[in-house]
Design a protein around this motif. Structure first.
Motif, PDB file in Angstrom:
ATOM      1  N   UNK A  16      -2.133   7.703  14.371  1.00 21.52           N
ATOM      2  CA  UNK A  16      -2.886   6.858  13.448  1.00 21.52           C
ATOM      3  C   UNK A  16      -1.880   5.964  12.739  1.00 21.52           C
ATOM      4  N   UNK A  17      -2.175   4.679  12.692  1.00 16.17           N
ATOM      5  CA  UNK A  17      -1.227   3.745  12.094  1.00 16.17           C
ATOM      6  C   UNK A  17      -1.967   2.751  11.197  1.00 16.17           C
TER       7      UNK A  17
ATOM      8  N   UNK B  66       0.806  -1.224   0.000  1.00 20.67           N
ATOM      9  CA  UNK B  66       0.000   0.000   0.000  1.00 20.67           C
ATOM     10  C   UNK B  66       0.842   1.279   0.000  1.00 20.67           C
ATOM     11  N   UNK B  67       2.120   1.177  -0.298  1.00 22.45           N
ATOM     12  CA  UNK B  67       2.982   2.358  -0.303  1.00 22.45           C
ATOM     13  C   UNK B  67       2.580   3.336  -1.406  1.00 22.45           C
TER      14      UNK B  67
ATOM     15  N   UNK C  79      -5.789   1.995  11.571  1.00 24.51           N
ATOM     16  CA  UNK C  79      -6.550   2.192  10.336  1.00 24.51           C
ATOM     17  C   UNK C  79      -6.694   0.850   9.616  1.00 24.51           C
ATOM     18  N   UNK C  80      -7.864   0.622   9.039  1.00 27.17           N
ATOM     19  CA  UNK C  80      -8.096  -0.605   8.280  1.00 27.17           C
ATOM     20  C   UNK C  80      -7.644  -0.504   6.845  1.00 27.17           C
ATOM     21  N   UNK C  81      -7.538   0.728   6.344  1.00 27.61           N
ATOM     22  CA  UNK C  81      -7.131   0.964   4.948  1.00 27.61           C
ATOM     23  C   UNK C  81      -6.603   2.391   4.839  1.00 27.61           C
ATOM     24  N   UNK C  82      -5.655   2.637   3.939  1.00 32.58           N
ATOM     25  CA  UNK C  82      -5.130   4.003   3.771  1.00 32.58           C
ATOM     26  C   UNK C  82      -6.196   5.043   3.412  1.00 32.58           C
TER      27      UNK C  82
ATOM     28  N   UNK D  67      -2.861   8.974  -2.041  1.00 26.86           N
ATOM     29  CA  UNK D  67      -3.898   9.513  -1.154  1.00 26.86           C
ATOM     30  C   UNK D  67      -3.380  10.747  -0.424  1.00 26.86           C
ATOM     31  N   UNK D  68      -2.155  10.684   0.087  1.00 27.50           N
ATOM     32  CA  UNK D  68      -1.592  11.829   0.810  1.00 27.50           C
ATOM     33  C   UNK D  68      -1.422  13.035  -0.108  1.00 27.50           C
TER      34      UNK D  68
END
Length: 189
Positions: free
Chosen positions: A122-123, A15-16, A167-170, A22-23
């Motif tokens: 948040x992780x 997910x990198x 977090x479950x997903x980004x 997203x960021x």
């Protein structure tokens, strides 16, 4: 009323690319101030995935871990210079250290001291559910990994820790940012 985020990237490739996209999107949408903190392994993995130039051009304030206190992230979190700490994506190593109270790296130390100062953490751990996951490797090949029980247990322990949100997903960063922006607005009223 700018939201200031400390974004930690560990040596997790899962997910990198999605996390970076997203960021970039939420930063453009909300005019965020984001500083990126790469663990030593994070720098290696970002370069391995050929995302380093994109990361640096999108987030010019990008720093690489030299020690648990260099760059000076933990102190700045304690001093309230950031609204929250985001570790996205996270390796099972970083998750395990935080869950066990070990703070011997830049990001595990930052998480520990942020929690002590009541700065939200948040992780997103890539390894958080039983079974197998398929991840993308650099170059587009797929790799199937089987999650270890010990890694799942560490994530479950994080879920119970005060001050940490797993977090479950980004994609969840979008709602987290909105929540913090609304919180800042209401505190100004």
């Amino acid at each position: 009323m700018t939201l200031r985020i400390a974004w930690g990237i560990t040596g997790c490739g899962d997910y990198l690319k999605e996390s970076l996209e997203i960021m970039k999107e939420v930063t453009r949408e909300h005019d965020l101030e984001v500083r990126v903190f790469l663990s030593q392994a994070g720098e290696m993995v970002v370069k391995w995935y050929k995302l380093f130039n994109d990361l640096k051009s999108s987030f010019p304030r990008t720093f690489v871990e030299k020690s648990p206190n260099i760059p000076f992230l933990a102190g700045d979190l304690q001093l309230g210079k950031y609204d929250f700490l985001l570790i996205l994506p996270s390796t099972s190593n970083t998750v395990g250290k935080i869950a066990a109270g070990i703070s011997d790296t830049l990001l595990s130390n930052a998480a520990a001291l942020a929690m002590k100062a009541k700065v939200p953490v948040y992780i997103f751990p890539a390894d958080q559910r039983e079974g197998e996951i398929t991840t993308d490797l650099p170059g587009g090949k797929k790799l199937t990994l089987t999650m270890r029980d010990i890694d799942i247990e560490a994530v479950d322990k994080l879920r119970k820790m005060h001050g940490i949100t797993v977090m479950g997903h980004p994609d969840e960063i979008r709602e987290i940012v909105k929540k913090h922006i609304e919180g800042k607005r209401s505190s100004w009223i």
